[in-house]
Design an enzyme around this catalytic site. Structure first.
Site, PDB file in Angstrom:
ATOM      1  N   SER A  25      27.802  78.622   9.161  1.00  0.00           N
ATOM      2  CA  SER A  25      27.002  79.840   9.113  1.00  0.00           C
ATOM      3  C   SER A  25      27.812  81.015   9.653  1.00  0.00           C
ATOM      4  O   SER A  25      28.604  80.850  10.589  1.00  0.00           O
ATOM      5  CB  SER A  25      25.737  79.648   9.952  1.00  0.00           C
ATOM      6  OG  SER A  25      24.776  80.617   9.646  1.00  0.00           O
ATOM      7  N   PRO A  26      27.657  82.215   9.085  1.00  0.00           N
ATOM      8  CA  PRO A  26      28.368  83.370   9.636  1.00  0.00           C
ATOM      9  C   PRO A  26      27.918  83.640  11.067  1.00  0.00           C
ATOM     10  O   PRO A  26      26.726  83.797  11.325  1.00  0.00           O
ATOM     11  CB  PRO A  26      27.985  84.514   8.690  1.00  0.00           C
ATOM     12  CG  PRO A  26      26.762  84.053   7.980  1.00  0.00           C
ATOM     13  CD  PRO A  26      26.843  82.570   7.912  1.00  0.00           C
ATOM     14  N   CYS A  28      28.836  86.041  14.451  1.00  0.00           N
ATOM     15  CA  CYS A  28      29.596  87.150  15.032  1.00  0.00           C
ATOM     16  C   CYS A  28      30.400  86.672  16.234  1.00  0.00           C
ATOM     17  O   CYS A  28      29.867  85.987  17.115  1.00  0.00           O
ATOM     18  CB  CYS A  28      28.662  88.279  15.443  1.00  0.00           C
ATOM     19  SG  CYS A  28      27.928  89.151  14.040  1.00  0.00           S
ATOM     20  N   TYR A 199      18.576  93.938  10.281  1.00  0.00           N
ATOM     21  CA  TYR A 199      19.656  94.857   9.938  1.00  0.00           C
ATOM     22  C   TYR A 199      19.245  95.673   8.709  1.00  0.00           C
ATOM     23  O   TYR A 199      18.110  95.585   8.246  1.00  0.00           O
ATOM     24  CB  TYR A 199      20.961  94.086   9.771  1.00  0.00           C
ATOM     25  CG  TYR A 199      21.355  93.362  11.051  1.00  0.00           C
ATOM     26  CD1 TYR A 199      21.428  94.056  12.261  1.00  0.00           C
ATOM     27  CD2 TYR A 199      21.585  91.996  11.069  1.00  0.00           C
ATOM     28  CE1 TYR A 199      21.756  93.403  13.440  1.00  0.00           C
ATOM     29  CE2 TYR A 199      21.914  91.334  12.257  1.00  0.00           C
ATOM     30  CZ  TYR A 199      21.990  92.048  13.431  1.00  0.00           C
ATOM     31  OH  TYR A 199      22.305  91.413  14.610  1.00  0.00           O
ATOM     32  N   ARG A 247      21.277  86.311   2.444  1.00  0.00           N
ATOM     33  CA  ARG A 247      20.546  85.792   3.614  1.00  0.00           C
ATOM     34  C   ARG A 247      19.296  86.630   3.813  1.00  0.00           C
ATOM     35  O   ARG A 247      19.364  87.858   3.937  1.00  0.00           O
ATOM     36  CB  ARG A 247      21.420  85.833   4.869  1.00  0.00           C
ATOM     37  CG  ARG A 247      20.623  85.548   6.150  1.00  0.00           C
ATOM     38  CD  ARG A 247      21.500  85.217   7.344  1.00  0.00           C
ATOM     39  NE  ARG A 247      21.870  83.801   7.325  1.00  0.00           N
ATOM     40  CZ  ARG A 247      22.432  83.158   8.359  1.00  0.00           C
ATOM     41  NH1 ARG A 247      22.697  83.813   9.479  1.00  0.00           N
ATOM     42  NH2 ARG A 247      22.737  81.878   8.277  1.00  0.00           N
ATOM     43  N   ARG A 340      25.662  76.978  16.065  1.00  0.00           N
ATOM     44  CA  ARG A 340      26.038  76.570  17.428  1.00  0.00           C
ATOM     45  C   ARG A 340      26.608  75.150  17.485  1.00  0.00           C
ATOM     46  O   ARG A 340      27.518  74.877  18.268  1.00  0.00           O
ATOM     47  CB  ARG A 340      24.832  76.692  18.357  1.00  0.00           C
ATOM     48  CG  ARG A 340      24.443  78.137  18.667  1.00  0.00           C
ATOM     49  CD  ARG A 340      23.163  78.194  19.495  1.00  0.00           C
ATOM     50  NE  ARG A 340      22.810  79.547  19.867  1.00  0.00           N
ATOM     51  CZ  ARG A 340      22.113  80.391  19.088  1.00  0.00           C
ATOM     52  NH1 ARG A 340      21.698  79.977  17.892  1.00  0.00           N
ATOM     53  NH2 ARG A 340      21.832  81.613  19.485  1.00  0.00           N
TER      54      ARG A 340
END
Length: 381
Positions: A25-26, A28, A199, A247, A340
């Protein structure tokens, strides 16, 4: 009779084949300099490709400087930004994974500190100082005015965003298009658009953030217009042989906000516009929301959207190989994206293959093979 797919079944989307159903998963990293990828990103993403993931996605990558979440976020607003990303794409592909990148714009959630920054020292690291993170930055600290569909801040104390004019909306759409061209030239084989987590793209969708009265707000159709226009602009320059995903925050988890039913309708529309997969996440458009967090808590969102006939990816607290496998086997998602858990264990796919007795489908790289030689199937370590 064709066997039902499982976690280690290949998946072909357009002209690209994933070697299994596991994706990175992207995430940051808040480790860019002026938006540029660094050696950190090469090692971070490259190690997950070595570890056996099929899809390795670069973090949310801003299409313009003011579209970054923090000053340390990744960007792709110039040709110079493409050069270090091309190195990452080449290495990921050399390890048998599909290099992907997520294009994003932070909207009204932009201009904040990275998570481990301290208020007195923006951008600084210290193990001895408690992390505050996500504190809005003033101009004097290197911050900037965010933009949004409406002049409404994310939360109390956050910066007041500038409401984009119609001409400015067209400029942002063009920046997504231009970034897609750079991603193509850099060698990425999968493109994702970030329309989740509050976002910019998500804030156009949600009535909790979009109170416009023109053609870009109000009705469901008009609130979807920005996302559809971005998809159209990107699909025109993104090769037909390469997949495009979006997404979505499939629910705001708030009455009167964006809903799962809305996501199903939008997903059906996006499929007709050339979107191949919906990456099903949730929340983020307003603070203080109670979300029923638990193992696989967002999988039902993927299940619902998938019934519209589009491919989906499931995300959210998926940690066990048997759980990930069950999601694919039971048709709840086509791909499982881990975050994670892959930070904790970059070689999770190889270990999962042993646990699920599919070791031959996820062999370790030859440089590491001696460590796995003789390891019985069903053993993780």
């Amino acid at each position: 009779m064709t066997a039902a797919p499982h976690l280690f079944s290949p998946l072909s989307v357009r002209g690209v084949t994933l070697r299994n159903r596991i994706g990175v998963s992207p995430m940051c990293q808040y480790s860019s300099i002026d938006g540029m990828a660094t050696d950190w990103h090469l090692i971070h993403l490259g190690s997950r490709a070595v570890g056996g993931a099929a899809l390795v996605c670069v973090e949310a990558t801003a299409v313009e400087p003011r579209g970054r979440i923090s000053p340390e976020d990744m960007g792709l607003w110039s040709d110079a930004h493409a050069e270090p990303l091309a190195r990452i794409a080449r290495f990921v592909a050399s390890q048998g994974a599909v290099p992907a990148i997520q294009l994003a714009h932070a909207g009204r959630k932009a201009s904040v500190t990275r998570p481990w920054a301290h208020p007195a020292q923006p951008g600084a690291q210290s193990a001895a100082i408690p992390s505050t993170g996500d504190r809005p930055l003033a101009d004097s600290e290197g911050g900037w005015q965010p933009v949004a569909p409406s002049a409404a801040p994310f939360s109390d104390g956050w910066r007041l965003p500038h409401a984009l004019s119609v001409d400015e909306i067209a400029e942002v759409v063009a920046r997504f298009r231009d970034a897609a061209v750079r991603a193509r030239e850099a060698g990425f084989q999968w493109l994702e658009l970030h329309a989740a987590h509050g976002y910019l793209m998500h804030s156009f969708l949600s009535p909790l953030a979009n109170n416009r009265a023109d053609d870009w707000g109000g009705s469901f159709h008009d609130r979807c217009r920005f996302v559809v226009e971005v998809v159209r602009a990107v699909r025109r320059v993104w090769p037909d042989r390469l997949p495009l995903s979006v997404r979505l925050s499939c629910t705001d988890w708030v009455d009167g906000g964006w809903s799962v039913d809305d996501s199903v309708v939008l997903a059906t529309r996006l499929k007709t516009e050339g979107v191949d997969l919906v990456d099903c996440s949730s929340g983020g458009v307003v603070p203080g929301v109670k979300i029923p967090v638990g193992a696989g808590y967002q999988v039902p969102l993927s299940e619902a959207v998938r019934r519209s006939g589009i491919l989906t990816a499931a995300v959210g607290m998926i940690t066990e190989p048997t759980h990930a496998d069950e999601i694919v086997r039971n048709g709840r998602a086509d791909v499982v994206l881990l975050a994670r858990e892959l930070l904790r264990d970059p070689y999770w796919p190889i270990h999962a293959a042993h646990t699920l007795r599919h070791a031959a489908d996820a062999p370790p790289p030859p440089q590491y093979a001696r460590a796995y030689h003789g390891l019985p199937q069903g053993t993780r370590s």
